[in-house]
Design a protein around this motif. Structure first.
Motif, PDB file in Angstrom:
ATOM      1  N   TYR A  73       0.837  -1.194   0.000  1.00 45.23           N
ATOM      2  CA  TYR A  73       0.000   0.000   0.000  1.00 45.23           C
ATOM      3  C   TYR A  73       0.873   1.245   0.000  1.00 45.23           C
ATOM      4  O   TYR A  73       2.073   1.168   0.259  1.00 45.23           O
ATOM      5  CB  TYR A  73      -0.941   0.023   1.213  1.00 45.23           C
ATOM      6  N   PHE A  74       0.252   2.371  -0.298  1.00 47.93           N
ATOM      7  CA  PHE A  74       0.889   3.680  -0.160  1.00 47.93           C
ATOM      8  C   PHE A  74       0.199   4.420   0.973  1.00 47.93           C
ATOM      9  O   PHE A  74      -1.028   4.351   1.119  1.00 47.93           O
ATOM     10  CB  PHE A  74       0.716   4.520  -1.424  1.00 47.93           C
ATOM     11  N   TYR A  75       0.995   5.130   1.754  1.00 49.63           N
ATOM     12  CA  TYR A  75       0.431   6.039   2.749  1.00 49.63           C
ATOM     13  C   TYR A  75      -0.337   7.146   2.043  1.00 49.63           C
ATOM     14  O   TYR A  75      -0.042   7.484   0.890  1.00 49.63           O
ATOM     15  CB  TYR A  75       1.532   6.717   3.558  1.00 49.63           C
ATOM     16  N   GLU A  76      -1.270   7.761   2.760  1.00 47.69           N
ATOM     17  CA  GLU A  76      -1.976   8.908   2.218  1.00 47.69           C
ATOM     18  C   GLU A  76      -1.092  10.161   2.285  1.00 47.69           C
ATOM     19  O   GLU A  76      -0.116  10.207   3.031  1.00 47.69           O
ATOM     20  CB  GLU A  76      -3.297   9.155   2.965  1.00 47.69           C
ATOM     21  N   VAL A  77      -1.439  11.158   1.464  1.00 50.88           N
ATOM     22  CA  VAL A  77      -0.773  12.453   1.509  1.00 50.88           C
ATOM     23  C   VAL A  77      -1.544  13.293   2.521  1.00 50.88           C
ATOM     24  O   VAL A  77      -2.673  13.713   2.273  1.00 50.88           O
ATOM     25  CB  VAL A  77      -0.768  13.140   0.119  1.00 50.88           C
ATOM     26  N   ASP A  78      -0.940  13.487   3.695  1.00 53.12           N
ATOM     27  CA  ASP A  78      -1.586  14.198   4.785  1.00 53.12           C
ATOM     28  C   ASP A  78      -0.499  14.708   5.725  1.00 53.12           C
ATOM     29  O   ASP A  78       0.560  14.093   5.828  1.00 53.12           O
ATOM     30  CB  ASP A  78      -2.542  13.255   5.529  1.00 53.12           C
ATOM     31  N   LEU A  79      -0.768  15.800   6.410  1.00 58.77           N
ATOM     32  CA  LEU A  79       0.204  16.346   7.362  1.00 58.77           C
ATOM     33  C   LEU A  79       0.343  15.484   8.610  1.00 58.77           C
ATOM     34  O   LEU A  79       1.440  15.239   9.100  1.00 58.77           O
ATOM     35  CB  LEU A  79      -0.198  17.760   7.792  1.00 58.77           C
ATOM     36  N   ASP A  80      -0.786  15.045   9.158  1.00 61.37           N
ATOM     37  CA  ASP A  80      -0.795  14.349  10.442  1.00 61.37           C
ATOM     38  C   ASP A  80      -0.722  12.836  10.328  1.00 61.37           C
ATOM     39  O   ASP A  80      -0.645  12.142  11.339  1.00 61.37           O
ATOM     40  CB  ASP A  80      -2.057  14.723  11.225  1.00 61.37           C
ATOM     41  N   HIS A  81      -0.786  12.320   9.123  1.00 63.94           N
ATOM     42  CA  HIS A  81      -0.733  10.879   8.864  1.00 63.94           C
ATOM     43  C   HIS A  81       0.143  10.681   7.632  1.00 63.94           C
ATOM     44  O   HIS A  81       0.582  11.621   7.006  1.00 63.94           O
ATOM     45  CB  HIS A  81      -2.131  10.305   8.568  1.00 63.94           C
ATOM     46  N   GLY A  82       0.331   9.443   7.269  1.00 65.17           N
ATOM     47  CA  GLY A  82       0.969   9.133   5.994  1.00 65.17           C
ATOM     48  C   GLY A  82       2.307   9.806   5.787  1.00 65.17           C
ATOM     49  O   GLY A  82       3.131   9.879   6.698  1.00 65.17           O
ATOM     50  N   ILE A  83       2.517  10.337   4.578  1.00 61.88           N
ATOM     51  CA  ILE A  83       3.834  10.874   4.229  1.00 61.88           C
ATOM     52  C   ILE A  83       4.202  12.094   5.055  1.00 61.88           C
ATOM     53  O   ILE A  83       5.380  12.432   5.154  1.00 61.88           O
ATOM     54  CB  ILE A  83       3.983  11.146   2.714  1.00 61.88           C
ATOM     55  N   GLY A  84       3.239  12.747   5.673  1.00 64.98           N
ATOM     56  CA  GLY A  84       3.537  13.884   6.539  1.00 64.98           C
ATOM     57  C   GLY A  84       4.360  13.493   7.755  1.00 64.98           C
ATOM     58  O   GLY A  84       4.998  14.342   8.378  1.00 64.98           O
ATOM     59  N   LEU A  85       4.367  12.218   8.098  1.00 65.35           N
ATOM     60  CA  LEU A  85       5.153  11.735   9.235  1.00 65.35           C
ATOM     61  C   LEU A  85       6.591  11.368   8.853  1.00 65.35           C
ATOM     62  O   LEU A  85       7.358  10.890   9.689  1.00 65.35           O
ATOM     63  CB  LEU A  85       4.461  10.526   9.874  1.00 65.35           C
ATOM     64  N   THR A  86       6.958  11.604   7.598  1.00 61.63           N
ATOM     65  CA  THR A  86       8.313  11.281   7.140  1.00 61.63           C
ATOM     66  C   THR A  86       9.395  11.814   8.080  1.00 61.63           C
ATOM     67  O   THR A  86      10.283  11.045   8.475  1.00 61.63           O
ATOM     68  CB  THR A  86       8.531  11.798   5.693  1.00 61.63           C
ATOM     69  N   PRO A  87       9.393  13.089   8.466  1.00 63.55           N
ATOM     70  CA  PRO A  87      10.471  13.575   9.343  1.00 63.55           C
ATOM     71  C   PRO A  87      10.555  12.820  10.674  1.00 63.55           C
ATOM     72  O   PRO A  87      11.653  12.578  11.186  1.00 63.55           O
ATOM     73  CB  PRO A  87      10.116  15.047   9.569  1.00 63.55           C
ATOM     74  N   VAL A  88       9.419  12.423  11.218  1.00 65.93           N
ATOM     75  CA  VAL A  88       9.397  11.670  12.472  1.00 65.93           C
ATOM     76  C   VAL A  88      10.071  10.311  12.285  1.00 65.93           C
ATOM     77  O   VAL A  88      10.931   9.911  13.079  1.00 65.93           O
ATOM     78  CB  VAL A  88       7.947  11.485  12.975  1.00 65.93           C
ATOM     79  N   PHE A  89       9.698   9.595  11.222  1.00 66.66           N
ATOM     80  CA  PHE A  89      10.276   8.273  10.980  1.00 66.66           C
ATOM     81  C   PHE A  89      11.761   8.350  10.612  1.00 66.66           C
ATOM     82  O   PHE A  89      12.540   7.478  10.994  1.00 66.66           O
ATOM     83  CB  PHE A  89       9.499   7.519   9.897  1.00 66.66           C
ATOM     84  N   ILE A  90      12.157   9.378   9.871  1.00 65.42           N
ATOM     85  CA  ILE A  90      13.570   9.539   9.524  1.00 65.42           C
ATOM     86  C   ILE A  90      14.399   9.681  10.799  1.00 65.42           C
ATOM     87  O   ILE A  90      15.424   9.033  10.967  1.00 65.42           O
ATOM     88  CB  ILE A  90      13.773  10.731   8.561  1.00 65.42           C
ATOM     89  N   GLU A  91      13.924  10.510  11.712  1.00 66.41           N
ATOM     90  CA  GLU A  91      14.652  10.702  12.966  1.00 66.41           C
ATOM     91  C   GLU A  91      14.603   9.448  13.839  1.00 66.41           C
ATOM     92  O   GLU A  91      15.625   8.980  14.328  1.00 66.41           O
ATOM     93  CB  GLU A  91      14.075  11.884  13.740  1.00 66.41           C
ATOM     94  N   GLU A  92      13.412   8.887  14.000  1.00 64.96           N
ATOM     95  CA  GLU A  92      13.223   7.734  14.878  1.00 64.96           C
ATOM     96  C   GLU A  92      13.996   6.498  14.411  1.00 64.96           C
ATOM     97  O   GLU A  92      14.534   5.748  15.217  1.00 64.96           O
ATOM     98  CB  GLU A  92      11.729   7.410  14.960  1.00 64.96           C
TER      99      GLU A  92
END
Length: 156
Positions: A73-92
């Motif tokens: 699947y692909f994540y949705e394009v959204d600030l609070d979900h999906g690809i908007g969480l990229t910076p959080v996952f990159i750091e984590e």
């Protein structure tokens, strides 16, 4: 068993367990792109405007060595979900900066790679099997359109 490659129609699986996000509007797209500091590829945006995330009908992609990965699947394009969480996952997860994560499970990721160009390539990243905390990278395509043309489903 044969492979049916994606041919620009029927991208999204109709009956799905991964529910798509709210429809992608131009306003939401602009906010997400500003948040990520990246312009998303037009071919990706077109797919996401048709359905904002969800399961892929053609869910496999081949690596150069002939092995395949599942892209369920692909994540949705959204600030609070999906690809908007990229910076959080990159750091984590200690992932390289300059990626936009399209999908993943903390052990492997499919990402747009902006590290070398504002026009991203597509890369698959997985944990190193030595459990060293390092990531192995597998280039999949120079463009998102090239990537989708390499997606296939198994038949038979």
């Amino acid at each position: 068993m044969s492979m049916e490659f994606y041919k620009q129609t029927g991208f999204w699986k109709k009956s799905t367990q991964y529910k798509p996000g709210e429809p992608l509007t131009n306003e939401k797209l602009i906010k997400v792109e500003e948040h990520l500091g990246r312009q998303l590829p037009a071919s990706y945006v077109t797919l996401m405007k048709a359905q904002n995330g969800g399961e892929l009908k053609h869910r496999y992609v081949l690596f150069e060595d002939g092995e395949a990965a599942i892209i369920p699947y692909f994540y949705e394009v959204d600030l609070d979900h999906g690809i908007g969480l990229t910076p959080v996952f990159i750091e984590e997860c200690g992932l390289p900066e300059g990626l936009v994560l399209l999908t993943g499970d903390l052990h492997s990721w499919l990402a747009l790679d902006y590290r070398k160009s504002k026009d991203p390539s597509v890369v698959y990243i997985s944990e190193d099997e030595s459990e060293s905390g390092l990531w192995e990278e597998y280039p999949l395509a120079l463009t998102f359109s090239e990537f989708t043309a390499r997606l296939f489903r198994k038949e038979g």
